[in-house]
Every structure is written in C-alpha cells, then in structure tokens.
Scaffold this motif. Structure first.
Motif, PDB file in Angstrom:
ATOM      1  N   SER A 555       0.805  -1.217   0.050  1.00  0.00           N
ATOM      2  CA  SER A 555       0.086   0.088   0.041  1.00  0.00           C
ATOM      3  C   SER A 555       0.836   1.137   0.035  1.00  0.00           C
ATOM      4  O   SER A 555       1.944   1.497  -0.611  1.00  0.00           O
ATOM      5  CB  SER A 555      -0.997   0.088   1.040  1.00  0.00           C
ATOM      6  N   GLY A 556       0.401   2.260   0.507  1.00  0.00           N
ATOM      7  CA  GLY A 556       0.973   3.545   0.632  1.00  0.00           C
ATOM      8  C   GLY A 556       2.457   3.672   0.766  1.00  0.00           C
ATOM      9  O   GLY A 556       3.238   4.470   0.088  1.00  0.00           O
ATOM     10  N   ASN A 557       3.019   2.947   1.873  1.00  0.00           N
ATOM     11  CA  ASN A 557       4.385   2.982   2.123  1.00  0.00           C
ATOM     12  C   ASN A 557       5.437   2.357   1.266  1.00  0.00           C
ATOM     13  O   ASN A 557       6.495   2.516   1.280  1.00  0.00           O
ATOM     14  CB  ASN A 557       4.704   2.415   3.637  1.00  0.00           C
ATOM     15  N   ALA A 558       4.717   1.613   0.184  1.00  0.00           N
ATOM     16  CA  ALA A 558       5.558   0.803  -0.739  1.00  0.00           C
ATOM     17  C   ALA A 558       6.334   1.827  -1.774  1.00  0.00           C
ATOM     18  O   ALA A 558       7.373   1.624  -2.239  1.00  0.00           O
ATOM     19  CB  ALA A 558       4.719   0.036  -1.439  1.00  0.00           C
ATOM     20  N   ASP A 559       5.782   3.210  -1.610  1.00  0.00           N
ATOM     21  CA  ASP A 559       6.552   4.380  -2.345  1.00  0.00           C
ATOM     22  C   ASP A 559       7.795   4.536  -1.781  1.00  0.00           C
ATOM     23  O   ASP A 559       8.716   5.265  -2.383  1.00  0.00           O
ATOM     24  CB  ASP A 559       5.657   5.493  -2.210  1.00  0.00           C
ATOM     25  N   PHE A 560       8.144   4.371  -0.358  1.00  0.00           N
ATOM     26  CA  PHE A 560       9.120   4.874   0.203  1.00  0.00           C
ATOM     27  C   PHE A 560      10.177   3.699   1.037  1.00  0.00           C
ATOM     28  O   PHE A 560      11.188   3.934   1.468  1.00  0.00           O
ATOM     29  CB  PHE A 560       9.148   6.140   1.113  1.00  0.00           C
ATOM     30  N   LEU A 561       9.378   2.689   1.379  1.00  0.00           N
ATOM     31  CA  LEU A 561      10.113   1.537   2.053  1.00  0.00           C
ATOM     32  C   LEU A 561      10.453   0.440   1.281  1.00  0.00           C
ATOM     33  O   LEU A 561       9.326  -0.146   0.789  1.00  0.00           O
ATOM     34  CB  LEU A 561       9.032   1.158   3.362  1.00  0.00           C
ATOM     35  N   ALA A 617      19.722   5.295   4.832  1.00  0.00           N
ATOM     36  CA  ALA A 617      19.066   5.460   3.546  1.00  0.00           C
ATOM     37  C   ALA A 617      17.625   6.021   3.679  1.00  0.00           C
ATOM     38  O   ALA A 617      17.318   6.553   2.771  1.00  0.00           O
ATOM     39  CB  ALA A 617      19.233   4.013   2.900  1.00  0.00           C
ATOM     40  N   GLY A 618      16.987   5.384   4.656  1.00  0.00           N
ATOM     41  CA  GLY A 618      15.663   5.706   4.837  1.00  0.00           C
ATOM     42  C   GLY A 618      15.250   7.168   5.139  1.00  0.00           C
ATOM     43  O   GLY A 618      14.366   8.027   4.530  1.00  0.00           O
ATOM     44  N   ARG A 619      16.355   7.490   5.864  1.00  0.00           N
ATOM     45  CA  ARG A 619      16.150   9.089   6.236  1.00  0.00           C
ATOM     46  C   ARG A 619      16.452   9.973   5.181  1.00  0.00           C
ATOM     47  O   ARG A 619      15.855  10.814   4.863  1.00  0.00           O
ATOM     48  CB  ARG A 619      17.306   9.396   7.514  1.00  0.00           C
ATOM     49  N   ASP A 620      17.521   9.439   4.456  1.00  0.00           N
ATOM     50  CA  ASP A 620      17.751  10.431   3.200  1.00  0.00           C
ATOM     51  C   ASP A 620      16.692  10.464   2.514  1.00  0.00           C
ATOM     52  O   ASP A 620      16.447  11.525   1.732  1.00  0.00           O
ATOM     53  CB  ASP A 620      19.106   9.915   2.588  1.00  0.00           C
ATOM     54  N   PHE A 621      16.084   9.273   2.003  1.00  0.00           N
ATOM     55  CA  PHE A 621      15.026   9.334   0.996  1.00  0.00           C
ATOM     56  C   PHE A 621      13.909  10.093   1.531  1.00  0.00           C
ATOM     57  O   PHE A 621      13.325  10.813   0.771  1.00  0.00           O
ATOM     58  CB  PHE A 621      14.548   7.770   0.869  1.00  0.00           C
ATOM     59  N   ILE A 622      13.478  10.146   2.822  1.00  0.00           N
ATOM     60  CA  ILE A 622      12.219  11.010   3.081  1.00  0.00           C
ATOM     61  C   ILE A 622      12.662  12.477   3.273  1.00  0.00           C
ATOM     62  O   ILE A 622      11.983  13.279   2.895  1.00  0.00           O
ATOM     63  CB  ILE A 622      11.754  10.514   4.705  1.00  0.00           C
ATOM     64  N   ALA A 623      13.900  12.728   3.656  1.00  0.00           N
ATOM     65  CA  ALA A 623      14.348  14.043   3.730  1.00  0.00           C
ATOM     66  C   ALA A 623      14.506  14.689   2.309  1.00  0.00           C
ATOM     67  O   ALA A 623      14.060  15.832   1.901  1.00  0.00           O
ATOM     68  CB  ALA A 623      15.820  14.338   4.335  1.00  0.00           C
ATOM     69  N   ALA A 624      14.637  13.805   1.346  1.00  0.00           N
ATOM     70  CA  ALA A 624      14.791  14.304  -0.037  1.00  0.00           C
ATOM     71  C   ALA A 624      13.430  14.429  -0.712  1.00  0.00           C
ATOM     72  O   ALA A 624      13.213  15.371  -1.583  1.00  0.00           O
ATOM     73  CB  ALA A 624      15.717  13.472  -1.030  1.00  0.00           C
ATOM     74  N   ARG A 625      12.592  13.529  -0.575  1.00  0.00           N
ATOM     75  CA  ARG A 625      11.269  13.384  -1.284  1.00  0.00           C
ATOM     76  C   ARG A 625      10.180  14.185  -0.495  1.00  0.00           C
ATOM     77  O   ARG A 625       9.225  14.586  -1.069  1.00  0.00           O
ATOM     78  CB  ARG A 625      10.778  11.838  -1.575  1.00  0.00           C
ATOM     79  N   HIS A 626      10.218  14.207   0.769  1.00  0.00           N
ATOM     80  CA  HIS A 626       9.011  14.543   1.576  1.00  0.00           C
ATOM     81  C   HIS A 626       9.367  15.977   2.355  1.00  0.00           C
ATOM     82  O   HIS A 626       8.523  16.194   3.461  1.00  0.00           O
ATOM     83  CB  HIS A 626       8.579  13.597   2.483  1.00  0.00           C
ATOM     84  N   ASP A 627      10.327  16.619   2.065  1.00  0.00           N
ATOM     85  CA  ASP A 627      10.709  17.825   2.694  1.00  0.00           C
ATOM     86  C   ASP A 627       9.554  18.734   2.481  1.00  0.00           C
ATOM     87  O   ASP A 627       9.224  18.740   1.272  1.00  0.00           O
ATOM     88  CB  ASP A 627      12.243  18.316   2.394  1.00  0.00           C
ATOM     89  N   PRO A 628       9.331  19.645   3.420  1.00  0.00           N
ATOM     90  CA  PRO A 628       7.894  20.530   3.014  1.00  0.00           C
ATOM     91  C   PRO A 628       8.455  21.398   1.964  1.00  0.00           C
ATOM     92  O   PRO A 628       7.686  21.935   1.007  1.00  0.00           O
ATOM     93  CB  PRO A 628       7.830  21.387   4.375  1.00  0.00           C
ATOM     94  N   ARG A 629       9.694  21.770   1.632  1.00  0.00           N
ATOM     95  CA  ARG A 629       9.953  22.897   0.822  1.00  0.00           C
ATOM     96  C   ARG A 629       9.843  22.026  -0.509  1.00  0.00           C
ATOM     97  O   ARG A 629       9.531  22.691  -1.605  1.00  0.00           O
ATOM     98  CB  ARG A 629      11.641  23.462   0.844  1.00  0.00           C
TER      99      ARG A 629
END
Length: 658
Positions: A555-561, A617-629
């Motif tokens: 489901s939804g988390n498959a985009d980033f996990l 790696a997970g932290r870097d991915f979320i920071a790059a894709r889901h940063d508010p800016r």
C-alpha cells in the motif's frame, strides 16, 4: 412488510451519499425492519433535516413514496394506512408496540396516536396528503349549540388517543361533544402542539363578539361552559357578568397562527459566503486542531505551502467528540471565510461528502475544489461515486491511493506526496513513559479509531515473541494507541496478550505532537504490521528520525519503504473479512507473513550495522522526497497551472530546487 415503491424509484445523489455514509442510520432502520433504500428515503423526509440540515430540501416523489396505501381503513376514525404511517409504526416501535396491527381497534388506536402525537412531534404535517389534511379538519358533528361550531376530527382523535379524555367526555352526546370541543380549543391545541399549519381553522371566528351570544366571543362561551363554578354564579344572558366571563379566557388561549416549525439541528456554516478576496492562494479545509493522523495532513500541507510562499488560510472542521482537538499550531491561521480561489479538502472523501451534506454548498461554491483524500483500500466504493462531484480534481499522497481513485474517478487525479516533518519534536526520556533504558525498543503507534483489523497490532506482539522467545533478550515492544474503548473485546484481547509478556508495554493516551515525536526518538526501531495504509505517515516520521522501520511491504508506504531504506515484510493478499473495515467487502488487503515479520524484527535488533545503513538510507530518502520545501514547490507549480500563471506572472516566485 410494506410493498416496494414503484419501479424506477431511485435515490437522488444526496440521499445515495447519506445512505452509503451513515451505516448507523441503516442499522437503526434495520432494527425496525426497515431495510430498503425506499425506507431510507422515507426516513430522510421524516428525520433527515436533523442529521443533514443543508441537504434536507432535496426533492423526492412524495406522492409515490409516502402516500401509497398499504392497508385499507375499515372505520371512519381509521383511514387507509399509508407508507408514511407504516414507516412511523415500525420506526417508533417502542411507542407503537401497544397497538395490535392485526385488529381494526389496534389500527384505529395507532391512527389516533399518529395524527395527534407523531405528526406534530416529528413535524410531519407537510408530508401528509391533501386528503389526510382535509380529513383531519373535517367536522364529525353538526354545529354544537350555543357556539355553532362542529367538533373537528383532530379533537375526536385526541379523545380516542387519550384515556383521560375518554373518562372526562362522551363525544357521542351533544353536551359531551361541546365539552370536548371546549377542551380542544382552550387547552388541547397547545397541549398537543396542534399549531401553525396543523391548527384547526373553525368555520366561524372564535374571538369576535357574537350578537347571538350577547356580544361574547365563542371562546369565552366555551370557557364558561367548562367551568362548573362559573356556570353557577355567572349568566351569559346578563351583560353585567360578561366581563367576568371574558376573564375566564386565559391570555395564551388564542390560537397560535404562526407557521409550524420543524425541530431542526442548528445549521452552523463554518464559513461566510462570497467571492474570493485574493487572486492567488489556498483555503485549507480540514481537522486543523484534531490530534489524529489526518489532522497532521492539514498541518503538513500548511507548512509546505508556507515553505513555498503560497498564501493560505485555514478553516477548521471539528473532528468529533471522540477526538482530542487541542493542537493549536495553526490557530493563528484560522478564518471564518474562504479568501482564496482554491480550496483543498484535507479530509477523507467520506468526510468531504458528510461536510457537504451537513453544510451544503457554503464550503464549495465559487472555488476550485481539490480533494486531498487519503484512502486505505484498493478501490473507491461505487456507492460513493457521487462524492466525485464535490471536487474538481484529486491530489493523492501515494501511488497506491492514486491508483485506487484513478480507476473510477471522472475528475483528474494527481500523485502529490505529502510533507513529513519532525521539527516539533520535544525530547523526552524513556522514564516519562515508564520504559526501560537498557533495552532495544520497538515502537508501533496507531489510533484505535483507525480500525484495529487494519492496523493489526496483535501481529506485532506475536512476531516479537517469536523473534525473542526466551524472554531474556534485552528487547521490548511499545504499543502506543489512543481512543481505545475499555468495553471493546478486541482491546481487551490486546491487553491480555500484552500482559502475558512483561516486555510488552501498552501506552493508551493522546500525546501532544512534540511528545509523540519524542516517543519515536526514544525508541530504537519502528514496526508496522498493517494490512493497508493510504500513506504511512508514522512510518515516514520514524524513518526521518533515523529509525529502522519494519513494515508490511504493501500500500502507501511501498513508495518509500524498500529493501534499501528499511525492512519490508512479505505478505499475501487476502479478502477483507466482513465488518473489519468500511466498504471492504469483496476487496483484498495484505496479510503480513509472520515469519518475515519475525525475521526482520530480529535482524533490526541483532544486526546494528545493517539497521543503521538502511535507517540512514531511509532518512535520506524521506528528507529528499518529503521535505516541506520540495513538496510545497510541487504544490506551487500545480496551483500556478490552475491560476493560469507562469512563474514570471505569478504573484510569488517558485522555489527552485536544482
């Protein structure tokens, strides 16, 4: 059971939405043996103004629906039983059980109760047929001396419905009929709420002086005839007694000539109407103060817009009594208007439809409306297709959710990943939660209102005990939930399972946002054996905090996990069991493999180097894709497209990220 309506009867769109959304109403109707959409339509006409005040004026073919005869009357005081009457008989079963439907006397008694009590109480006068209204006001006696007025059927039905009146009056005699008429005119209309449109209009005036009565009004004479003491000392034929006779009429006795007012829930529109005051910007409509996941969606959306320089205002929608609503992070942005030309509904599609049913077009008219709708199932219910008509396009936070809507949506759908931020984190020691400092702690956070079958916390306990079976391993499992109900057997089962292992802690409370994030930071890994997630915000937050995440790879988390960014758990698709999730019948969701969940929890705890590598790696991915800016810039581009603005013409400059 009453017969079905004529072929071709269909619920109008507002009723279809209400029918689909309100399973509680359908359950109440089922208890009364009212199971069809036609029964729901009758309920809507009778009671819908209380549940859905803004949409209650929807027109339905009342003649065909309400006035069809289901049982022929056999006595003058027992007219034909219509579908409306049949509905009330079953819907108000606690009050109508005393009436024997199989006998003429029982049907006559019900008829008397229905017209004299149920009609005014439920404000049903407007739903009666013209023939019924005329029948209720027709005379049942010749004109009664000395006032020259007949006894109306409504008064006679009051007598039939009330034992006290039956003991006091005999309407089959002239004197008894006159006394009953006097009671009805002087007291009964007020007692029975027979006012407004329902009020009896006598063929002769009640309050005008009548020469034949010595200049007294008919109301005064009726008051005199019912007062035994006055009749012994006052004589209407003597003018000097007229003042005392007139004084027998109570000041509040004259008929209330105002319109019948239906009992109606207050229609409180949360915003003022009118065109937008600004040329560019967004009205955020959502649970801005609600301390729940979808409330965080509104707050993160606002943070993203702010990061991109997009003007916005926030309309707070109350999240309901079961949800704490004390997050004041956006309080400075709350408004009671929609100043911008675009409105984004950070609500579920169900709640967007419910908002429209309750408040009408006030929140929708004159704006481009975007549904930022979460959804946890693989398809949108066909019964809620009318909800698409409330929005002009959909923004979906994950590929899974976008695909779920794209399969049926007549409006454009866009993948719009949400922002993830942990800026509000308040560091808290483990001791604040009574947690040990010397153990590797797994955390799972879930809202009981989000359906335990979907969140699947029992799987976390089962896998934890399998992964660490001796009880001596330096590990622990923390289950953080809120809104659990003590009487819920599923909650009791979870508590029992947790109590069987002293390493499992259950925290059942609503935390402030900062403290909730502090709990994430205080634990070592995050686990989520969910069966479906629309986005997976808690997983993304744990990843942004650098925690290894073990979760169902569906489901939804498959985009980033992924195997690079965390520990995805194998699964198989299984049918959603009846009652496990709204609108889940016939659909599939994930059943996480217990062996895979167990092994991944063991790996995260026993192979720290692997866990750190994937967590980073997970932290870097979320920071790059889901940063508010980053997310805000994507919003800005689409909003500029909607406004017909190029970056050069926009009132604000886009943020460049490369």
């Amino acid at each position: 059971m009453c017969p079905s309506p004529a072929l071709g009867f269909t619920l109008p769109p507002p009723l279809r939405l209400a029918w689909t959304l309100r399973d509680d109403i359908r359950a109440n109707l089922r208890q009364a043996g009212l199971t069809g959409e036609n029964d729901f339509a009758v309920w809507w006409l009778c009671c819908g103004h209380e549940a859905f005040p803004a949409a209650a004026s929807v027109e339905i073919d009342r003649e065909g629906l309400l006035h069809e005869v289901v049982d022929r009357g056999v006595t003058p005081d027992s007219p034909p039983l219509t579908r409306l009457m049949d509905f009330v008989w079953r819907f108000r079963a606690s009050e109508t059980a005393r009436f024997d439907r199989g006998s003429a006397a029982g049907r006559a008694a019900f008829t008397a109760w229905f017209f004299t009590s149920a009609v005014p109480e439920m404000a049903l006068w407007r739903l009666l047929s013209p023939e019924q209204r005329s029948w209720l006001h027709e005379a049942t006696t010749p004109p009664l001396a000395p006032v020259g007025l007949p006894l109306p059927r409504l008064a006679r039905l009051c007598w039939a419905a009330r034992h006290d009146l039956q003991k006091a009056f005999n309407p089959d005699t002239p004197d008894g009929a006159l006394a009953l008429l006097a009671w009805y005119v002087l007291h009964g209309t007020a007692e029975m709420q027979h006012t407004g449109e329902m009020a009896w209009r006598p063929p002769l005036p009640l309050d005008t002086p009548v020469p034949e009565l010595g200049g007294l009004s008919r109301r005064a004479v009726l008051a005199w005839t019912t007062d035994d003491e006055a009749r012994t000392r006052l004589d209407p034929a003597r003018p000097e007694h007229h003042a005392a006779i007139r004084a027998l009429v109570r000041p509040d006795a004259p008929e209330d000539s105002g319109p019948t007012r239906r009992k109606q829930a207050a229609v409180v529109c949360p915003v003022q109407g009118g065109p937008p005051r600004q040329a560019f910007g967004v009205n955020i409509i959502g649970y801005a103060r609600g301390e729940l996941g979808i409330g965080e969606d509104s707050r993160m959306f606002a943070q993203s817009l702010a990061a991109a320089g997009v003007p916005f205002a926030v309309v707070n929608v109350p999240a309901g009594a079961a949800v704490r609503q004390a997050d004041g992070w956006l309080d400075a942005c709350l408004v009671s208007e929609r100043p911008y030309p675009v409105s984004v509904f950070c609500l579920t599609g169900l709640d967007t439809a419910r908002l429209w049913l309750e408040h009408g077009d006030a929140l929708f008219a004159g704006r481009r409306n975007i549904g930022y709708w979460p959804w946890e199932l693989p398809t949108w219910p066909a019964g809620l297709a009318d909800a698409y008509g409330l929005v002009d396009e959909l923004w979906l936070s994950s590929t899974y959710t976008r695909d779920a809507f794209a399969a049926s949506s007549p409006v454009p759908t866009f993948l719009a990943p949400m922002a993830v931020s942990v800026d509000r984190l308040t560091p808290v020691p483990r001791s604040r939660f009574g947690l040990p400092d010397d153990r590797f702690l797994f955390l799972y956070v879930f809202d009981w209102n989000s359906y335990p079958a979907r969140k699947n916390p029992m799987a976390a306990i089962d896998a934890f005990r399998r992964a660490f079976p001796t009880g001596r391993e330096p590990v622990g499992l923390v289950l953080k939930t809120m809104n659990a109900r003590p009487e819920d057997p599923r909650w009791q089962l979870l508590q029992s399972a947790a109590a069987a292992d002293r390493r499992v802690a259950v925290l059942a409370e609503t935390l402030d946002r900062g403290e909730a994030l502090g709990l994430f930071a205080a634990c070592d890994a995050y686990v989520s054996p969910h069966r479906a997630e629309g986005f997976g915000r808690t997983l993304a937050e744990a990843m942004l905090l650098g925690r290894p995440v073990i979760a169902t790879a569906h489901s939804g988390n498959a985009d980033f996990l992924t195997p690079d960014t965390g520990f995805p758990v194998a699964y198989r698709l299984v049918p959603i069991a009846p009652g496990d999730y709204p609108f889940g019948e016939g659909l599939l969701w994930a059943e996480p493999c217990l062996e895979s969940l167990t092994e991944n929890m063991r790996l995260a705890a026993t192979q720290p180097a692997l866990a750190r590598r994937r967590a980073q790696a997970g932290r870097d991915f979320i920071a790059a894709r889901h940063d508010p800016r980053i997310v805000g810039t994507a919003y800005l581009r689409r909003l500029q497209e909607l406004a017909g603005l190029t970056p050069e013409r926009a009132t604000i400059a886009p943020i460049r990220t490369s």
